[in-house]
Design an enzyme around this catalytic site. Structure first.
Site, PDB file in Angstrom:
ATOM      1  N   HIS A 267       0.873  -1.170   0.000  1.00 27.37           N
ATOM      2  CA  HIS A 267       0.000   0.000   0.000  1.00 27.37           C
ATOM      3  C   HIS A 267       0.910   1.220   0.000  1.00 27.37           C
ATOM      4  O   HIS A 267       1.261   1.759   1.039  1.00 27.37           O
ATOM      5  CB  HIS A 267      -0.895  -0.016   1.240  1.00 27.37           C
ATOM      6  CG  HIS A 267      -1.905   1.100   1.265  1.00 27.37           C
ATOM      7  ND1 HIS A 267      -2.360   1.656   2.427  1.00 27.37           N
ATOM      8  CD2 HIS A 267      -2.549   1.742   0.263  1.00 27.37           C
ATOM      9  CE1 HIS A 267      -3.246   2.602   2.153  1.00 27.37           C
ATOM     10  NE2 HIS A 267      -3.373   2.670   0.854  1.00 27.37           N
ATOM     11  N   ARG A 368     -13.379  13.063  -2.888  1.00 26.44           N
ATOM     12  CA  ARG A 368     -12.386  12.328  -3.681  1.00 26.44           C
ATOM     13  C   ARG A 368     -12.487  12.664  -5.167  1.00 26.44           C
ATOM     14  O   ARG A 368     -13.507  13.150  -5.654  1.00 26.44           O
ATOM     15  CB  ARG A 368     -12.614  10.824  -3.525  1.00 26.44           C
ATOM     16  CG  ARG A 368     -12.341  10.266  -2.147  1.00 26.44           C
ATOM     17  CD  ARG A 368     -10.907   9.850  -2.019  1.00 26.44           C
ATOM     18  NE  ARG A 368     -10.603   9.253  -0.732  1.00 26.44           N
ATOM     19  CZ  ARG A 368      -9.446   8.661  -0.459  1.00 26.44           C
ATOM     20  NH1 ARG A 368      -8.504   8.596  -1.370  1.00 26.44           N
ATOM     21  NH2 ARG A 368      -9.222   8.149   0.730  1.00 26.44           N
TER      22      ARG A 368
END
Length: 576
Positions: A267, A368
Site C-alpha cells: 500500500h 475524492r
C-alpha cells in the site's frame, strides 16, 4: 447459486477504448503517438450474454443491454442521460455516493472454506462467513440484475502493469459512474484483441442497490456486505455505493495472491527520478501518498498500490484516487490540474457557477477524485520502475511527537512497517470525525489478507538485497498535539522528501532520539531547526516529554501481538 435462465440477446454499445489525452511532447516521444492521443469509440457490435461468458460465470442473464468497456465520451453520455450526477464547469463529472462516503471495514467478509481458510489471516480485519451466507447475498445480487436491470456495465481490464503478475479483473455495475470509476482505476486494454475471449481471474458484482434486510439472521454487522469468495474468484458488493470498495477489494485479493508467489504487495505510491532512481511512499489514506508522489520533477509510477518483484516496482492501477479536501492549485498543482474531463469527483459540492468547492465538507471530509494516470503530465507510461533507492514511511502523528523526518536502521524499518503508526483522517472511514491515533500493520492492515509478518519478511529480504534506505516522515502535527499544535506545512514536508530523494540528507549530522532511537537530522534547507527537533517546537517541554513517553508506551503495547514463536522479534528496534 441461482439457476441459469433463458439467454437474452445482448447489445454491446461500445468496444475497447483507452482515451488517453496527450501528455507532454517529451513523454509522447517515449511512449509513442498511439498511446499519447485520444482513442475514439467504434461502431457498436452485437453479441449475446454467452459470448462474454457472463451467464455461465455469474448467473446474470436478463439485462438486455451490456455496455462493455465504454470509451470515455460514451461514459459521460450515459452518466448525463441517466442523471447520475452533475457536470462541472470544465466537464468533470461529479457524483454523490449517498449514505456511505467512505469504506465500511466492518462489513467486509471472506468465505471460510478450504483451501484458503488455511492461509487467510482471520480476525477483526478478515472476518469469516459460511458459504451459505455468501450464496444468500450473491443470489440476491444476481436476482436484482435479472429482475430489475435492463442495462448494465461491464469493465474488463487488468490489475498490475507487470505482465508476469497482472490479474484479469471484471467489474459488473448497474451505474455508469461506477463503470467510469473502474475504467479510471484499473488498467485499460489498448486493443480489441486483448479482451477477445477475456477470462477474468476475479469478478466483482456491484449490486449497490441491494440491501440485506435479513443481516441479523445472516450474522452480519449491518445491511451492507462486501463478501469475497477466494475459491470461486468472485466478490459481491451490496448496500453501499462508495466506489472505493471495488478498488480496495481487488487490492485485498492482490495482497493474497502475490506474496504466496514471493512477490511483495504494498500500500504505497511510487515515482522515479530522471536518472531512473525509484522511491516508495508508504502510508494510510490522508498521510500524503498521492500528494508527495505527484512531484513535477519526477515521473509518477502510481499513487497507491504496487508490487515489488525480481525486476523492480510495478503499479497495480491505471489511475489515481486522491482526496480533494482543501485542494488548491498553489499547494497541489499536479492533482488540481488532473481534475478535468474524464476525471470523476465524488461527494464534492459544486457551486452555482459550476466550479467545485473543495473547502465545503457538508457531505463529507472524504471528498475524492479518480482520474486516469495520464492526467498527470509527468507520469511513467510503463507503470514500472527499478528497485527502490529510498523507502519513505509516512505517518500522521496526531500527538505532535515525531520529527518531520528521521532515518531508520534496517531493524527500525521493520519495526515501523509492522507498527504502521498514523492517525485515521476524518471521513476516511465511517464514524471517524477527527484524527484518531491508529496502528495499522504495513500501513494498510485493512487490506492485508495474510499475516502481517509474511509481508514484513518479504520486505526485509528486498531491502537487504537491494541496499534500500528507509526514512520515517511525519506529515501530522508539530508544536503540540491535535487541537494545540499545527499541521506540518506541505512545503516543509516537500523539503524533507526532496532531501531524501536527492541524497542531500546524508550530508547533515544526525542525533539519535533518546526514546525512539531513530536518527534525526540537525538541519535541512527549508525546514526550521525547531521543527526538525519536535521537542523545541513545544512551549511546554515537560508536556512533550510526558506525551512522548505515552506514545512510546502505545507502540510497545501494540507490538506485543507480533511477538510469538517462529516469527522474527523486532521489539528491540522499538522505543526504549
Amino acid at each position: 447459486m441461482s439457476a441459469m435462465m433463458a439467454l437474452a440477446p445482448v447489445r454491446i454499445t461500445g468496444l475497447r477504448a483507452a482515451a488517453a489525452a496527450a501528455a507532454s511532447s517529451r513523454r509522447a516521444v517515449k511512449i509513442g503517438a498511439a498511446a499519447a492521443t485520444a482513442r475514439l469509440g467504434k461502431t457498436a457490435s452485437l453479441a449475446t450474454v454467452s459470448s462474454l461468458g457472463i451467464d455461465k460465470a455469474t448467473g446474470i442473464t436478463k439485462p438486455s443491454t451490456v455496455h462493455h468497456n465504454l470509451p470515455y465520451p460514451q461514459v459521460f453520455e450515459h452518466e448525463t442521460k441517466n442523471k447520475e450526477g452533475e457536470s462541472t464547469a470544465n466537464g468533470t463529472f461529479c457524483v454523490s455516493t449517498g449514505q456511505f462516503t467512505g469504506r465500511s471495514p466492518k462489513d467486509k467478509y471472506f468465505v471460510q472454506q478450504a483451501p484458503s481458510d488455511k492461509t487467510l489471516d482471520w480476525g477483526k480485519i478478515n472476518v469469516g462467513v459460511a458459504p451459505k451466507v455468501f450464496e444468500n447475498i450473491y443470489n440476491k445480487a444476481v436476482k436484482h440484475y435479472n429482475d430489475n436491470v435492463d442495462s448494465m456495465y461491464v469493465f474488463d481490464g487488468y490489475c498490475g502493469t507487470s505482465p508476469k503478475s497482472r490479474k484479469n479483473v471484471r467489474i459488473i455495475t448497474e451505474l455508469a459512474w461506477q463503470h467510469h470509476f473502474a475504467k479510471n482505476m484499473f488498467i485499460r486494454p489498448e486493443t480489441e484483441a486483448e479482451t477477445a475471449g477475456f477470462k477474468p481471474d476475479f469478478t466483482i458484482i456491484n449490486a449497490c442497490k441491494v440491501v440485506n434486510d435479513d443481516y441479523k439472521e445472516l450474522g452480519l454487522n449491518s445491511e451492507v456486505a462486501v463478501v469475497f469468495n477466494v475459491e470461486e474468484r468472485k466478490a459481491v458488493i451490496t448496500g453501499t455505493w462508495y466506489g472505493g470498495e471495488m478498488k480496495k477489494g481487488i487490492f485485498s485479493m492482490m495482497n493474497y495472491w502475490l506474496p504466496l508467489d514471493g512477490v511483495m504487495a504494498m500500500h504505497c505510491s511510487a515515482n522515479k527520478g530522471k536518472n531512473g532512481d525509484t522511491a516508495l511512499f508508504f502510508g494510510l489514506s490522508g498521510t500524503g501518498k498521492t500528494t508527495l508522489s505527484a512531484d513535477p520533477e519526477r515521473y509518477l509510477i502510481g499513487d497507491d498500490e504496487h508490487g515489488w518483484d525480481d525486476d523492480g516496482i510495478f503499479n497495480f492501477e491505471g489511475g489515481c484516487y486522491a482526496k480533494t479536501i482543501n485542494l488548491s492549485h498553489e499547494n497541489e498543482p499536479e492533482i488540481y490540474d488532473a481534475i478535468k474531463r474524464d476525471a470523476l469527483l465524488e461527494n464534492v459540492v459544486i457551486k452555482d457557477n459550476g466550479e467545485p468547492d473543495y473547502t465545503d465538507v457538508s457531505k463529507t471530509e472524504n471528498t475524492r477524485v479518480s482520474y486516469p494516470i495520464y492526467h498527470i503530465d509527468n507520469y511513467e507510461p510503463s507503470g514500472m520502475g527499478g528497485h527502490p533507492n529510498s523507502v519513505i514511511f509516512l505517518t500522521c502523528d496526531a500527538f505532535g511527537i515525531l520529527p518531520p523526518v528521521s532515518r531508520l536502521s534496517a531493524g527500525q524499518a521493520m519495526y515501523h512497517f509492522l507498527s504502521g503508526y498514523t492517525a485515521k483522517v476524518a471521513g476516511t472511514e465511517r464514524g471517524v470525525t477527527e484524527p484518531t491515533p491508529n496502528f495499522s500493520a504495513g500501513f494498510g492492515a485493512a487490506f492485508l489478507t495474510l499475516h502481517p509478518t509474511m509481508y514484513a519478511d518479504l520486505l526485509q529480504k528486498k531491502l537487504a538485497k537491494h541496499g534500500t534506505q528507509c526514512y520515517l516522515i511525519n506529515t501530522g502535527w508539530t508544536g503540540g498535539g491535535y487541537g494545540v499544535g499545527k499541521r506540518m506545512s506541505i512545503k516543509a514536508t516537500r523539503a524533507c522528501v526532496d532531501a531524501v530523494l536527492d541524497g542531500s540528507i546524508g550530508k547533515t549530522t544526525f542525533t539519535p532520539d533518546p526514546v525512539f532511537g531513530f536518527e534525526v537530522p540537525a538541519e535541512l534547507p527549508g525546514v526550521p531547526a525547531k521543527v526538525l527537533n519536535p521537542r523545541e517546537a513545544w512551549s511546554d517541554k515537560k508536556g512533550y516529554d510526558a506525551t512522548r513517553t505515552k506514545l512510546a508506551g502505545m507502540f510497545k503495547d501494540n507490538f506485543t501481538k507480533f511477538v510469538k514463536p517462529g516469527v522474527t522479534d523486532y521489539t528491540s528496534y522499538g522505543p526504549k
